[in-house]
Design an enzyme around this catalytic site. Structure first.
Site, short mmCIF file in Angstrom:
data_model
loop_
_atom_site.label_atom_id
_atom_site.label_comp_id
_atom_site.label_asym_id
_atom_site.label_seq_id
_atom_site.Cartn_x
_atom_site.Cartn_y
_atom_site.Cartn_z
N ARG A 96 0.83 -1.21 0.00
CA ARG A 96 0.00 0.00 0.00
C ARG A 96 0.87 1.26 0.00
O ARG A 96 0.54 2.25 -0.62
CB ARG A 96 -0.89 -0.02 1.26
N TYR A 97 1.96 1.22 0.76
CA TYR A 97 2.87 2.37 0.87
C TYR A 97 4.17 2.00 0.16
O TYR A 97 4.57 0.83 0.16
CB TYR A 97 3.18 2.67 2.33
N ARG A 100 7.20 -0.14 2.17
CA ARG A 100 6.94 -1.30 3.03
C ARG A 100 5.82 -2.16 2.49
O ARG A 100 4.94 -1.66 1.78
CB ARG A 100 6.64 -0.88 4.47
N CYS A 109 -4.74 -17.49 14.40
CA CYS A 109 -4.30 -16.69 15.55
C CYS A 109 -4.46 -17.53 16.81
O CYS A 109 -5.22 -18.50 16.83
CB CYS A 109 -5.17 -15.44 15.70
N CYS A 113 -10.20 -12.07 17.91
CA CYS A 113 -10.73 -10.84 18.51
C CYS A 113 -12.07 -10.52 17.84
O CYS A 113 -12.17 -10.60 16.61
CB CYS A 113 -9.74 -9.71 18.30
N CYS A 116 -11.94 -7.89 14.94
CA CYS A 116 -10.84 -8.00 13.97
C CYS A 116 -11.25 -7.49 12.59
O CYS A 116 -12.28 -7.88 12.06
CB CYS A 116 -10.40 -9.45 13.87
N ARG A 118 -9.77 -8.26 9.94
CA ARG A 118 -9.58 -9.34 8.96
C ARG A 118 -10.42 -10.55 9.35
O ARG A 118 -10.07 -11.69 9.03
CB ARG A 118 -8.10 -9.72 8.85
N ASP A 279 -12.09 -0.38 12.82
CA ASP A 279 -12.39 -0.45 11.38
C ASP A 279 -13.82 -0.94 11.16
O ASP A 279 -14.44 -1.54 12.04
CB ASP A 279 -11.40 -1.41 10.70
N ASP A 316 -7.92 4.09 9.58
CA ASP A 316 -7.65 3.58 8.24
C ASP A 316 -8.78 4.04 7.35
O ASP A 316 -9.95 3.75 7.60
CB ASP A 316 -7.57 2.04 8.27
N LYS A 323 -3.54 4.94 6.43
CA LYS A 323 -3.85 5.50 7.76
C LYS A 323 -3.73 7.02 7.73
O LYS A 323 -2.85 7.56 7.05
CB LYS A 323 -2.83 5.00 8.78
S1 SF4 Z 1 -6.92 -8.70 15.58
FE1 SF4 Z 1 -7.45 -10.31 14.07
S2 SF4 Z 1 -5.50 -10.93 13.20
FE2 SF4 Z 1 -5.02 -9.86 15.11
S3 SF4 Z 1 -4.93 -11.46 16.71
FE3 SF4 Z 1 -7.02 -10.64 16.70
S4 SF4 Z 1 -8.14 -12.04 15.32
FE4 SF4 Z 1 -5.96 -12.34 14.89
#
Ligand code: SF4
Length: 365
Positions: A96-97, A100, A109, A113, A116, A118, A279, A316, A323
Protein backbone atom coordinates in the site's frame (compact mmCIF):
# COMPACT_ATOMS: atom_id res chain seq x y z
CA UNK A 1 -15.22 -14.29 41.00
CA UNK A 2 -17.44 -17.22 40.20
CA UNK A 3 -17.11 -20.54 41.93
CA UNK A 4 -16.68 -22.17 38.52
CA UNK A 5 -13.25 -23.65 37.96
CA UNK A 6 -11.93 -21.04 35.62
CA UNK A 7 -8.86 -22.60 34.16
CA UNK A 8 -9.65 -24.53 30.99
CA UNK A 9 -6.68 -26.60 29.93
CA UNK A 10 -7.23 -26.15 26.22
CA UNK A 11 -8.28 -23.27 24.01
CA UNK A 12 -12.05 -22.75 23.97
CA UNK A 13 -13.36 -22.84 20.40
CA UNK A 14 -17.04 -23.80 20.63
CA UNK A 15 -19.98 -21.90 22.12
CA UNK A 16 -20.83 -25.02 24.14
CA UNK A 17 -17.37 -24.85 25.73
CA UNK A 18 -17.96 -21.20 26.62
CA UNK A 19 -21.24 -22.20 28.27
CA UNK A 20 -19.50 -25.00 30.18
CA UNK A 21 -16.96 -22.48 31.52
CA UNK A 22 -19.71 -20.07 32.58
CA UNK A 23 -18.55 -17.43 30.10
CA UNK A 24 -21.87 -17.17 28.24
CA UNK A 25 -25.42 -18.11 29.12
CA UNK A 26 -27.18 -21.22 27.87
CA UNK A 27 -29.89 -18.91 26.50
CA UNK A 28 -27.38 -17.29 24.15
CA UNK A 29 -26.24 -20.59 22.66
CA UNK A 30 -28.44 -20.57 19.57
CA UNK A 31 -27.27 -17.09 18.51
CA UNK A 32 -23.67 -17.87 19.28
CA UNK A 33 -23.77 -20.99 17.10
CA UNK A 34 -24.75 -18.64 14.25
CA UNK A 35 -21.85 -16.32 15.09
CA UNK A 36 -19.46 -19.29 15.27
CA UNK A 37 -20.57 -20.50 11.85
CA UNK A 38 -19.27 -17.23 10.42
CA UNK A 39 -16.43 -16.00 12.63
CA UNK A 40 -13.78 -18.06 14.40
CA UNK A 41 -13.67 -18.31 18.18
CA UNK A 42 -10.57 -19.03 20.26
CA UNK A 43 -9.99 -18.16 23.90
CA UNK A 44 -6.73 -19.51 25.28
CA UNK A 45 -6.58 -20.79 28.87
CA UNK A 46 -4.36 -17.79 29.70
CA UNK A 47 -6.99 -15.32 28.44
CA UNK A 48 -9.94 -17.25 29.90
CA UNK A 49 -8.33 -17.05 33.34
CA UNK A 50 -8.35 -13.23 33.08
CA UNK A 51 -12.10 -12.97 32.58
CA UNK A 52 -14.41 -12.24 35.47
CA UNK A 53 -17.56 -14.19 34.51
CA UNK A 54 -19.57 -12.28 37.12
CA UNK A 55 -18.90 -8.97 35.37
CA UNK A 56 -21.18 -8.57 32.33
CA UNK A 57 -18.98 -5.64 31.20
CA UNK A 58 -15.65 -7.39 31.63
CA UNK A 59 -13.18 -5.64 29.26
CA UNK A 60 -11.31 -8.86 28.50
CA UNK A 61 -14.51 -10.78 27.73
CA UNK A 62 -15.69 -8.01 25.40
CA UNK A 63 -12.60 -8.51 23.26
CA UNK A 64 -12.73 -12.30 22.93
CA UNK A 65 -16.14 -13.72 23.86
CA UNK A 66 -18.60 -13.74 20.93
CA UNK A 67 -21.91 -11.94 21.19
CA UNK A 68 -25.19 -11.99 19.29
CA UNK A 69 -24.52 -8.36 18.33
CA UNK A 70 -22.02 -9.67 15.79
CA UNK A 71 -24.97 -10.89 13.72
CA UNK A 72 -25.94 -7.27 13.01
CA UNK A 73 -23.94 -5.77 10.15
CA UNK A 74 -24.22 -2.06 9.34
CA UNK A 75 -24.54 -0.87 5.71
CA UNK A 76 -21.10 0.81 5.81
CA UNK A 77 -19.33 -2.34 7.05
CA UNK A 78 -17.45 -4.49 4.53
CA UNK A 79 -15.55 -7.80 4.62
CA UNK A 80 -12.28 -6.08 3.60
CA UNK A 81 -12.67 -2.71 5.35
CA UNK A 82 -9.20 -1.38 4.58
CA UNK A 83 -9.09 -2.86 1.06
CA UNK A 84 -6.07 -5.12 1.47
CA UNK A 85 -7.13 -7.00 -1.67
CA UNK A 86 -6.94 -3.90 -3.87
CA UNK A 87 -3.26 -3.52 -2.93
CA UNK A 88 -2.26 -7.16 -3.20
CA UNK A 89 -0.05 -7.68 -6.28
CA UNK A 90 0.59 -11.34 -5.38
CA UNK A 91 -0.94 -13.67 -2.84
CA UNK A 92 0.23 -12.89 0.71
CA UNK A 93 1.58 -9.39 -0.05
CA UNK A 94 -0.15 -6.04 0.52
CA UNK A 95 1.85 -3.17 -0.98
CA UNK A 96 0.00 0.00 0.00
CA UNK A 97 2.87 2.37 0.87
CA UNK A 98 6.04 2.63 -1.25
CA UNK A 99 8.68 1.60 1.29
CA UNK A 100 6.94 -1.30 3.03
CA UNK A 101 4.76 -4.35 2.50
CA UNK A 102 2.58 -6.53 4.65
CA UNK A 103 3.49 -10.20 4.35
CA UNK A 104 0.53 -12.32 5.45
CA UNK A 105 2.04 -15.72 6.22
CA UNK A 106 -0.73 -17.44 8.15
CA UNK A 107 -4.44 -16.99 8.67
CA UNK A 108 -4.65 -18.40 12.17
CA UNK A 109 -4.30 -16.69 15.55
CA UNK A 110 -3.94 -17.79 19.16
CA UNK A 111 -7.18 -15.93 19.95
CA UNK A 112 -9.84 -14.42 17.70
CA UNK A 113 -10.73 -10.84 18.51
CA UNK A 114 -14.39 -9.94 18.07
CA UNK A 115 -13.50 -6.65 16.36
CA UNK A 116 -10.84 -8.00 13.97
CA UNK A 117 -10.71 -6.12 10.67
CA UNK A 118 -9.58 -9.34 8.96
CA UNK A 119 -12.28 -11.47 10.60
CA UNK A 120 -13.55 -12.69 7.23
CA UNK A 121 -10.04 -13.95 6.36
CA UNK A 122 -8.76 -15.53 9.59
CA UNK A 123 -9.62 -18.71 11.43
CA UNK A 124 -9.80 -22.43 10.90
CA UNK A 125 -11.49 -23.27 7.63
CA UNK A 126 -9.81 -20.37 5.85
CA UNK A 127 -6.53 -21.10 4.03
CA UNK A 128 -4.32 -21.62 7.09
CA UNK A 129 -0.96 -20.61 5.57
CA UNK A 130 0.58 -19.58 2.26
CA UNK A 131 1.43 -22.52 0.04
CA UNK A 132 5.14 -23.04 -0.71
CA UNK A 133 4.60 -21.71 -4.24
CA UNK A 134 2.76 -18.60 -3.03
CA UNK A 135 5.50 -18.01 -0.43
CA UNK A 136 8.20 -18.15 -3.12
CA UNK A 137 6.19 -15.78 -5.35
CA UNK A 138 5.82 -13.32 -2.50
CA UNK A 139 9.57 -13.45 -1.80
CA UNK A 140 10.26 -12.91 -5.51
CA UNK A 141 8.00 -9.83 -5.43
CA UNK A 142 9.92 -8.38 -2.46
CA UNK A 143 13.25 -9.15 -4.17
CA UNK A 144 12.13 -7.41 -7.35
CA UNK A 145 11.05 -4.21 -5.56
CA UNK A 146 14.13 -2.45 -4.26
CA UNK A 147 12.01 0.30 -2.69
CA UNK A 148 10.79 -2.16 -0.03
CA UNK A 149 12.77 -1.25 3.09
CA UNK A 150 10.45 -2.83 5.66
CA UNK A 151 8.52 -6.11 5.66
CA UNK A 152 5.71 -6.42 8.18
CA UNK A 153 4.86 -10.01 9.07
CA UNK A 154 1.20 -10.17 9.92
CA UNK A 155 -1.70 -12.50 9.35
CA UNK A 156 -3.26 -14.02 11.27
CA UNK A 157 -0.48 -14.09 13.80
CA UNK A 158 3.02 -14.93 12.53
CA UNK A 159 4.05 -16.22 15.95
CA UNK A 160 1.70 -19.17 15.39
CA UNK A 161 4.44 -20.54 13.12
CA UNK A 162 7.06 -22.85 14.59
CA UNK A 163 10.42 -21.33 15.56
CA UNK A 164 12.05 -23.48 12.88
CA UNK A 165 9.80 -22.09 10.11
CA UNK A 166 10.09 -18.53 11.41
CA UNK A 167 13.88 -18.79 11.39
CA UNK A 168 13.79 -19.84 7.72
CA UNK A 169 11.48 -16.95 6.81
CA UNK A 170 13.56 -14.40 8.72
CA UNK A 171 16.72 -15.64 6.97
CA UNK A 172 15.03 -15.47 3.56
CA UNK A 173 13.94 -11.87 4.16
CA UNK A 174 17.18 -10.71 5.73
CA UNK A 175 18.99 -12.18 2.74
CA UNK A 176 17.39 -9.52 0.52
CA UNK A 177 19.75 -6.54 0.53
CA UNK A 178 17.17 -3.76 0.51
CA UNK A 179 15.05 -5.29 3.31
CA UNK A 180 16.47 -3.62 6.42
CA UNK A 181 13.56 -3.91 8.84
CA UNK A 182 11.37 -6.92 9.66
CA UNK A 183 8.44 -5.98 11.85
CA UNK A 184 6.28 -8.64 13.50
CA UNK A 185 2.69 -7.88 14.43
CA UNK A 186 1.47 -10.20 17.15
CA UNK A 187 -0.93 -10.78 20.01
CA UNK A 188 0.83 -13.96 21.19
CA UNK A 189 2.79 -12.44 24.12
CA UNK A 190 -0.52 -11.46 25.77
CA UNK A 191 -2.71 -14.30 24.42
CA UNK A 192 -0.40 -17.26 24.93
CA UNK A 193 2.85 -16.06 26.53
CA UNK A 194 4.16 -19.63 26.89
CA UNK A 195 4.78 -19.66 23.11
CA UNK A 196 7.53 -17.07 23.59
CA UNK A 197 10.24 -19.65 24.14
CA UNK A 198 13.98 -19.22 23.90
CA UNK A 199 13.82 -20.94 20.49
CA UNK A 200 11.13 -18.53 19.31
CA UNK A 201 13.15 -15.48 20.34
CA UNK A 202 16.34 -16.71 18.72
CA UNK A 203 14.38 -17.45 15.52
CA UNK A 204 13.38 -13.78 15.38
CA UNK A 205 16.93 -12.47 15.59
CA UNK A 206 18.69 -12.44 12.29
CA UNK A 207 21.80 -10.87 10.81
CA UNK A 208 21.30 -8.36 8.00
CA UNK A 209 18.01 -6.80 9.14
CA UNK A 210 16.67 -5.28 12.34
CA UNK A 211 13.70 -7.04 13.93
CA UNK A 212 10.97 -4.96 15.56
CA UNK A 213 7.85 -6.27 17.24
CA UNK A 214 4.44 -4.58 17.51
CA UNK A 215 2.34 -5.97 20.35
CA UNK A 216 -1.44 -5.74 20.10
CA UNK A 217 -3.15 -5.27 23.49
CA UNK A 218 -6.16 -3.19 24.46
CA UNK A 219 -6.50 -3.35 28.24
CA UNK A 220 -3.92 -3.18 31.02
CA UNK A 221 -5.19 -6.48 32.47
CA UNK A 222 -3.79 -8.20 29.37
CA UNK A 223 -0.31 -7.22 30.56
CA UNK A 224 -0.13 -10.08 33.03
CA UNK A 225 2.99 -11.10 34.89
CA UNK A 226 3.63 -13.81 32.28
CA UNK A 227 2.97 -11.45 29.38
CA UNK A 228 5.35 -8.87 30.89
CA UNK A 229 8.02 -11.56 31.33
CA UNK A 230 7.61 -12.65 27.69
CA UNK A 231 7.99 -9.05 26.49
CA UNK A 232 11.01 -8.51 28.74
CA UNK A 233 12.69 -11.60 27.25
CA UNK A 234 12.05 -10.30 23.72
CA UNK A 235 13.37 -6.82 24.51
CA UNK A 236 16.35 -8.15 26.47
CA UNK A 237 17.26 -10.14 23.36
CA UNK A 238 17.62 -6.84 21.50
CA UNK A 239 14.24 -6.69 19.75
CA UNK A 240 12.55 -3.30 20.34
CA UNK A 241 8.80 -3.33 20.88
CA UNK A 242 6.02 -0.89 20.06
CA UNK A 243 2.33 -1.18 20.82
CA UNK A 244 -0.86 -1.22 18.81
CA UNK A 245 -4.29 -0.89 20.37
CA UNK A 246 -7.80 -0.52 19.05
CA UNK A 247 -10.13 2.00 20.64
CA UNK A 248 -13.01 -0.19 21.79
CA UNK A 249 -16.28 0.73 23.42
CA UNK A 250 -16.50 -0.75 26.90
CA UNK A 251 -12.85 -1.84 26.86
CA UNK A 252 -10.64 1.24 26.78
CA UNK A 253 -12.84 4.14 25.69
CA UNK A 254 -12.21 6.24 28.75
CA UNK A 255 -9.11 8.22 29.71
CA UNK A 256 -8.36 6.24 32.87
CA UNK A 257 -8.44 2.86 31.07
CA UNK A 258 -6.29 4.13 28.23
CA UNK A 259 -3.90 5.82 30.65
CA UNK A 260 -3.43 2.57 32.59
CA UNK A 261 -2.78 0.65 29.35
CA UNK A 262 -0.26 3.16 28.02
CA UNK A 263 1.56 3.39 31.35
CA UNK A 264 1.62 -0.42 31.40
CA UNK A 265 3.23 -0.54 27.96
CA UNK A 266 5.91 1.98 28.90
CA UNK A 267 6.63 0.14 32.16
CA UNK A 268 7.26 -2.94 29.97
CA UNK A 269 9.64 -0.84 27.78
CA UNK A 270 7.11 -0.96 24.93
CA UNK A 271 6.70 2.40 23.18
CA UNK A 272 3.01 3.22 22.52
CA UNK A 273 2.72 3.50 18.75
CA UNK A 274 -0.80 3.35 17.30
CA UNK A 275 -4.27 3.71 18.75
CA UNK A 276 -6.51 2.58 15.90
CA UNK A 277 -10.04 3.77 15.47
CA UNK A 278 -12.19 0.64 15.02
CA UNK A 279 -12.39 -0.45 11.38
CA UNK A 280 -15.69 -0.99 9.60
CA UNK A 281 -15.62 -4.79 9.85
CA UNK A 282 -18.95 -6.62 9.70
CA UNK A 283 -20.79 -7.04 13.01
CA UNK A 284 -18.44 -4.84 15.05
CA UNK A 285 -20.41 -1.60 15.46
CA UNK A 286 -21.23 -2.40 19.11
CA UNK A 287 -17.48 -2.17 19.83
CA UNK A 288 -16.78 1.05 17.95
CA UNK A 289 -16.77 4.57 19.39
CA UNK A 290 -17.07 7.89 17.57
CA UNK A 291 -14.06 9.81 16.25
CA UNK A 292 -15.12 12.72 18.49
CA UNK A 293 -14.95 10.47 21.55
CA UNK A 294 -11.54 9.23 20.44
CA UNK A 295 -10.26 12.80 20.15
CA UNK A 296 -11.71 13.70 23.56
CA UNK A 297 -9.90 10.75 25.14
CA UNK A 298 -6.63 11.60 23.41
CA UNK A 299 -6.92 15.20 24.62
CA UNK A 300 -7.49 13.97 28.17
CA UNK A 301 -4.52 11.59 27.86
CA UNK A 302 -2.20 14.42 26.87
CA UNK A 303 -3.18 16.25 30.05
CA UNK A 304 -2.55 13.23 32.26
CA UNK A 305 0.50 11.29 31.17
CA UNK A 306 4.08 11.62 29.99
CA UNK A 307 4.80 12.11 26.31
CA UNK A 308 6.33 8.62 26.32
CA UNK A 309 2.82 7.25 26.87
CA UNK A 310 1.18 8.99 23.89
CA UNK A 311 0.17 6.77 20.95
CA UNK A 312 -0.84 8.22 17.61
CA UNK A 313 -4.60 8.03 17.09
CA UNK A 314 -5.21 6.89 13.52
CA UNK A 315 -8.03 5.82 11.27
CA UNK A 316 -7.65 3.58 8.24
CA UNK A 317 -9.43 5.36 5.43
CA UNK A 318 -11.99 3.00 3.84
CA UNK A 319 -11.13 2.18 0.24
CA UNK A 320 -7.52 1.32 1.03
CA UNK A 321 -6.17 4.86 1.21
CA UNK A 322 -4.04 4.11 4.25
CA UNK A 323 -3.85 5.50 7.76
CA UNK A 324 -4.44 9.12 8.69
CA UNK A 325 -3.68 10.67 12.09
CA UNK A 326 -6.95 11.95 13.55
CA UNK A 327 -5.81 13.08 16.97
CA UNK A 328 -7.00 16.46 18.17
CA UNK A 329 -5.32 19.45 16.60
CA UNK A 330 -3.55 21.82 18.98
CA UNK A 331 -2.59 24.51 16.47
CA UNK A 332 -4.83 26.81 14.41
CA UNK A 333 -4.50 30.25 12.75
CA UNK A 334 -5.50 33.16 14.96
CA UNK A 335 -8.28 34.92 13.08
CA UNK A 336 -9.07 37.55 15.71
CA UNK A 337 -9.70 41.04 14.32
CA UNK A 338 -8.59 44.42 15.67
CA UNK A 339 -11.50 46.74 16.55
CA UNK A 340 -10.28 49.55 14.24
CA UNK A 341 -9.23 47.86 11.02
CA UNK A 342 -11.48 44.80 11.00
CA UNK A 343 -8.45 43.01 9.57
CA UNK A 344 -6.67 40.15 11.24
CA UNK A 345 -4.30 41.77 13.76
CA UNK A 346 -1.31 39.79 12.53
CA UNK A 347 -0.67 36.31 11.30
CA UNK A 348 -0.45 34.49 14.61
CA UNK A 349 -1.36 31.04 15.77
CA UNK A 350 -3.49 29.73 18.58
CA UNK A 351 -1.93 26.86 20.53
CA UNK A 352 -3.82 24.78 23.09
CA UNK A 353 -1.87 23.62 26.15
CA UNK A 354 -2.31 20.35 28.02
CA UNK A 355 -4.91 21.93 30.34
CA UNK A 356 -7.03 23.09 27.38
CA UNK A 357 -6.03 26.78 27.72
CA UNK A 358 -5.41 28.72 24.51
CA UNK A 359 -2.25 30.80 23.91
CA UNK A 360 -0.99 32.89 21.01
CA UNK A 361 2.19 31.95 19.18
CA UNK A 362 4.02 34.58 17.08
CA UNK A 363 4.49 34.32 13.33
CA UNK A 364 7.90 33.75 11.77
CA UNK A 365 9.76 37.08 11.21
S1 SF4 B 1 -6.92 -8.70 15.58
FE1 SF4 B 1 -7.45 -10.31 14.07
S2 SF4 B 1 -5.50 -10.93 13.20
FE2 SF4 B 1 -5.02 -9.86 15.11
S3 SF4 B 1 -4.93 -11.46 16.71
FE3 SF4 B 1 -7.02 -10.64 16.70
S4 SF4 B 1 -8.14 -12.04 15.32
FE4 SF4 B 1 -5.96 -12.34 14.89
Amino acid sequence: MSSIDFNPVTTLREPTELVAQGLVSVASLRDLEKVAARYAIAVTPHVAALIDPDDPQDPIARQYIPSAEELVAQPNETPDPISDDAHSPVSGIVHRYPDRVLFKLVHVCAVYCRFCFRREMVGPGKATALSEGAYENALAYIRAHSEIWEVILTGGDPLMLSPRRLAEIMADLAGIDHVRIIRIHTRVPVAEPSRISREMISALKVGGAATWMALHANHVRELTRKARAACAAIIDAGIPMVSQSVLLRGVNDDPAALEALMRGFVECRIKPYYLHHGDLAPGTSHLRTTLERGQEIMRALRGRVSGLCQPEYVVDIPGGHGKAPVGPNYLSPDNSFSAESEQPTEKRYRVVDYCGDVHLYPPAP
